[in-house]
Write an enzyme that holds these catalytic residues in place. Structure first.
Site, PDB file in Angstrom:
ATOM      1  N   HIS A  64      40.268  36.022  45.104  1.00  0.00           N
ATOM      2  CA  HIS A  64      39.302  36.265  46.184  1.00  0.00           C
ATOM      3  C   HIS A  64      40.036  36.324  47.511  1.00  0.00           C
ATOM      4  O   HIS A  64      41.011  35.603  47.708  1.00  0.00           O
ATOM      5  CB  HIS A  64      38.263  35.133  46.225  1.00  0.00           C
ATOM      6  CG  HIS A  64      37.025  35.519  46.949  1.00  0.00           C
ATOM      7  ND1 HIS A  64      36.905  35.456  48.316  1.00  0.00           N
ATOM      8  CD2 HIS A  64      35.846  36.004  46.485  1.00  0.00           C
ATOM      9  CE1 HIS A  64      35.698  35.878  48.661  1.00  0.00           C
ATOM     10  NE2 HIS A  64      35.038  36.217  47.568  1.00  0.00           N
ATOM     11  N   ASP A  81      32.096  36.364  39.843  1.00  0.00           N
ATOM     12  CA  ASP A  81      31.850  37.331  38.767  1.00  0.00           C
ATOM     13  C   ASP A  81      32.369  36.879  37.407  1.00  0.00           C
ATOM     14  O   ASP A  81      32.149  37.564  36.411  1.00  0.00           O
ATOM     15  CB  ASP A  81      32.487  38.693  39.130  1.00  0.00           C
ATOM     16  CG  ASP A  81      31.737  39.386  40.257  1.00  0.00           C
ATOM     17  OD1 ASP A  81      30.515  39.237  40.317  1.00  0.00           O
ATOM     18  OD2 ASP A  81      32.387  40.063  41.075  1.00  0.00           O
TER      19      ASP A  81
HETATM   20  C1  SDX Z   1      33.290  39.748  44.782  1.00  0.00           C
HETATM   21  O1  SDX Z   1      34.537  39.305  49.516  1.00  0.00           O
HETATM   22  C2  SDX Z   1      33.575  38.700  48.909  1.00  0.00           C
HETATM   23  O2  SDX Z   1      33.023  37.740  49.379  1.00  0.00           O
HETATM   24  C3  SDX Z   1      33.146  39.307  47.582  1.00  0.00           C
HETATM   25  C4  SDX Z   1      32.206  38.486  46.699  1.00  0.00           C
HETATM   26  C5  SDX Z   1      30.803  38.443  47.292  1.00  0.00           C
HETATM   27  O3  SDX Z   1      30.043  37.509  46.960  1.00  0.00           O
HETATM   28  O4  SDX Z   1      30.433  39.360  48.008  1.00  0.00           O
HETATM   29  O5  SDX Z   1      32.690  37.170  46.513  1.00  0.00           O
HETATM   30  C6  SDX Z   1      32.024  39.156  45.306  1.00  0.00           C
HETATM   31  O6  SDX Z   1      33.559  40.881  45.061  1.00  0.00           O
HETATM   32  C7  SDX Z   1      34.209  38.900  43.930  1.00  0.00           C
HETATM   33  C8  SDX Z   1      35.526  39.611  43.576  1.00  0.00           C
HETATM   34  C9  SDX Z   1      35.358  40.418  42.292  1.00  0.00           C
HETATM   35  N1  SDX Z   1      36.600  41.212  41.991  1.00  0.00           N
HETATM   36  C10 SDX Z   1      37.384  40.888  40.958  1.00  0.00           C
HETATM   37  O7  SDX Z   1      37.215  39.902  40.231  1.00  0.00           O
HETATM   38  C11 SDX Z   1      38.527  41.860  40.726  1.00  0.00           C
HETATM   39  C12 SDX Z   1      39.817  41.121  40.517  1.00  0.00           C
HETATM   40  N2  SDX Z   1      40.244  40.490  41.769  1.00  0.00           N
HETATM   41  C13 SDX Z   1      40.990  41.186  42.650  1.00  0.00           C
HETATM   42  O8  SDX Z   1      41.373  42.478  42.506  1.00  0.00           O
HETATM   43  C14 SDX Z   1      41.254  40.554  44.028  1.00  0.00           C
HETATM   44  O9  SDX Z   1      41.514  39.204  43.853  1.00  0.00           O
HETATM   45  C15 SDX Z   1      40.174  40.774  45.090  1.00  0.00           C
HETATM   46  C16 SDX Z   1      39.770  42.239  45.205  1.00  0.00           C
HETATM   47  C17 SDX Z   1      38.940  39.950  44.775  1.00  0.00           C
HETATM   48  C18 SDX Z   1      40.744  40.304  46.452  1.00  0.00           C
HETATM   49  O10 SDX Z   1      41.738  41.189  46.855  1.00  0.00           O
HETATM   50  P1  SDX Z   1      42.739  40.902  48.044  1.00  0.00           P
HETATM   51  O11 SDX Z   1      42.279  39.810  48.905  1.00  0.00           O
HETATM   52  O12 SDX Z   1      43.037  42.212  48.676  1.00  0.00           O
HETATM   53  O13 SDX Z   1      44.037  40.359  47.283  1.00  0.00           O
HETATM   54  P2  SDX Z   1      45.232  41.227  46.730  1.00  0.00           P
HETATM   55  O14 SDX Z   1      44.725  42.188  45.728  1.00  0.00           O
HETATM   56  O15 SDX Z   1      46.005  41.770  47.868  1.00  0.00           O
HETATM   57  O16 SDX Z   1      46.078  40.136  45.979  1.00  0.00           O
HETATM   58  C19 SDX Z   1      46.899  39.188  46.656  1.00  0.00           C
HETATM   59  C20 SDX Z   1      47.900  38.679  45.642  1.00  0.00           C
HETATM   60  C21 SDX Z   1      48.673  39.792  44.949  1.00  0.00           C
HETATM   61  O17 SDX Z   1      49.910  39.256  44.535  1.00  0.00           O
HETATM   62  P3  SDX Z   1      51.239  39.590  45.379  1.00  0.00           P
HETATM   63  O18 SDX Z   1      51.397  41.078  45.358  1.00  0.00           O
HETATM   64  O19 SDX Z   1      51.023  39.042  46.766  1.00  0.00           O
HETATM   65  O20 SDX Z   1      52.348  38.866  44.637  1.00  0.00           O
HETATM   66  O21 SDX Z   1      47.221  37.998  44.569  1.00  0.00           O
HETATM   67  C22 SDX Z   1      47.369  38.720  43.340  1.00  0.00           C
HETATM   68  C23 SDX Z   1      47.858  40.117  43.736  1.00  0.00           C
HETATM   69  O22 SDX Z   1      48.571  40.728  42.728  1.00  0.00           O
HETATM   70  N3  SDX Z   1      46.028  38.791  42.727  1.00  0.00           N
HETATM   71  C24 SDX Z   1      45.804  38.885  41.427  1.00  0.00           C
HETATM   72  C25 SDX Z   1      44.408  38.914  41.280  1.00  0.00           C
HETATM   73  N4  SDX Z   1      43.850  38.844  42.482  1.00  0.00           N
HETATM   74  C26 SDX Z   1      44.845  38.787  43.361  1.00  0.00           C
HETATM   75  N5  SDX Z   1      46.632  38.942  40.374  1.00  0.00           N
HETATM   76  C27 SDX Z   1      46.070  39.054  39.157  1.00  0.00           C
HETATM   77  N6  SDX Z   1      44.713  39.092  38.970  1.00  0.00           N
HETATM   78  C28 SDX Z   1      43.899  39.013  39.986  1.00  0.00           C
HETATM   79  N7  SDX Z   1      42.573  39.064  39.788  1.00  0.00           N
END
Ligand code: SDX
Length: 378
Positions: free
Chosen positions: A261, A315
């Site tokens: 998140h 989720d």
């Molecule tokens: C919702 O914003 C909200 O409030 C949303 C929400 C709401 O109520 O409205 O809470 C609802 O949208 C929940 C999120 C649902 N999405 C997912 O579950 C999809 C999987 N998660 C991600 O893709 C991600 O964590 C996000 C989209 C939720 C957040 O993305 P960010 O903040 O842009 O983070 P990022 O993708 O830049 O990741 C930062 C780091 C990375 O590693 P590094 O490159 O720095 O080494 O964290 C890692 C990412 O690779 N990472 C993950 C990960 N999420 C982040 N690695 C593996 N699996 C993951 N799910």
């Protein structure tokens, strides 16, 4: 003009001042108008929480009854909307059907009287009342059935489940569904809410605001993740497969759905409540083996990614709750939308109160002074 550092995804950039909700991502706290979600989940109802968010205060008894009454008696959708939905392809995603239907609703209420409190209230009531009917209607129509009429004697959650399944829901399932709506109703400046506020800032109508937010919510990085989580658990199939599956995703640098998140660096407090709700359903209606897979997954991901603050988000467990209620997977995100409409409307109202059109800037990294090349010379 002040030049700000470019932040992809606007990370850490405030886009509005808001008193609707607050997240402490280090402590795992979420408050709606200052009240913790755990307390609202235990003591409130979805419509009462929606009222709190949209009008800023908990309603008294008369106010709540009046609001519930208005929503109850506006649940029916126009036959033209139903007829339009009948033309949608059955294979279309229910989120697309919902987005189109929400936008179409605006065709019937084209007067934009944004300074009139009665217009604001009517729009709020109409959208809250009809969005669940539209989701249920599409579900029945894509199976070739006629939609069922809403039941005025049932409350908000029970009526939706009734419209979906054509039978009265179990009281525990209805109660738990209502709590799920409370947990999904609002979450600060998430992508769909931002989208709603950008749309609202142009002073368009609330149907366009909701339609644009529905479109944004559907993506797998946002609300659409709840469907992908169940698909992922089904693909994994057994507890033993969890570790190699996670290793494979991480090797490919793929995202694990339902984890991570932008704001929470600990487990999302909504995931904790949803997990508890799933367990209540399993105790009454039987265990789900995918829950064991989910538990193993939470542990394996924590082992590997807790250093990055990656834990289950809202989720991750919601789909297991809906699955136990017999709800089809592709309705999970529309259900998220049913709840979030109230949050979007609260932000619509707040945006209107101190509106300035959203018009950020960009960092241009293209060319200049290029001469047009005639087509036969390219
Ligand atoms: C919702 O914003 C909200 O409030 C949303 C929400 C709401 O109520 O409205 O809470 C609802 O949208 C929940 C999120 C649902 N999405 C997912 O579950 C999809 C999987 N998660 C991600 O893709 C991600 O964590 C996000 C989209 C939720 C957040 O993305 P960010 O903040 O842009 O983070 P990022 O993708 O830049 O990741 C930062 C780091 C990375 O590693 P590094 O490159 O720095 O080494 O964290 C890692 C990412 O690779 N990472 C993950 C990960 N999420 C982040 N690695 C593996 N699996 C993951 N799910």
């Amino acid at each position: 003009m002040m030049v700000c550092e470019y932040k992809p995804g606007l990370e850490g950039i405030p886009a509005a001042q808001s008193s609707i909700s607050h997240v402490d991502g280090q402590k795992g706290i979420l408050e709606y108008r200052g009240i913790r979600i755990e307390e609202l989940a235990e003591k409130s109802s979805f419509l009462e929480t929606a009222y709190l968010l949209i009008w800023g205060e908990l309603p008294n008894k008369e106010e709540l009854e009046a609001f519930e009454h208005e929503v109850r008696y506006h649940r029916r959708i126009k036959y033209r909307i139903r007829d339009m939905m009948k033309c949608f392809p059955e294979s279309g995603h229910p989120m697309d059907a919902l987005q189109a239907s929400a936008a179409a609703l605006g065709l019937f209420y084209s007067l934009r009287d944004l300074h009139n409190p009665a217009y604001i209230r009517d729009s709020v009531v109409r959208l809250l009342a009809t969005i669940p009917t539209m989701v249920a209607a599409f579900q029945l129509m894509r199976k070739g059935n006629d939609p069922v009429r809403p039941r005025d004697d049932l409350d908000y959650a029970a009526n939706f489940l009734y419209m979906l399944n054509e039978k009265e829901p179990d009281p525990l399932a209805a109660k738990i569904f209502d709590i799920c709506l409370i947990l999904h109703v609002e979450h600060t400046m998430n992508a769909s809410t931002f989208s709603a506020r950008v749309t609202a800032s142009t002073l368009t109508d609330p149907y366009a605001v909701v339609a644009s937010a529905v479109g944004t919510l559907g993506g797998p990085l946002h609300g659409g993740a709840n469907e992908e989580v169940i698909q992922m658990l089904e693909e994994i199939g057994t507890v033993e497969n969890v570790r190699p599956y996670v290793d494979n995703l991480l090797q490919r640098k793929a995202k694990i759905m339902g984890f991570g998140h932008r704001v929470y660096k600990v487990k999302d407090p909504r995931a904790t409540v949803l997990q508890n709700l799933a367990e209540q359903l399993f105790a009454k209606f039987g265990h789900d083996k995918y829950y064991d897979i989910a538990l193993e997954m939470e542990q394996v991901v924590a082992e590997k990614l807790s250093g990055k603050g990656i834990y289950p988000n809202v989720d991750f467990y919601s789909g297991l709750v809906y699955r136990k209620m017999g709800i089809p997977t592709d309705l999970f995100t529309p259900i998220f939308a049913i709840a979030r409409v109230a949050g979007w409307l609260a932000h619509w109202k707040e945006q209107l109160a101190e509106n300035r059109i959203f018009r950020p800037t960009q960092i241009y990294n293209g060319k200049h002074e290029i001469t047009y090349l005639p087509i036969d010379q390219r």
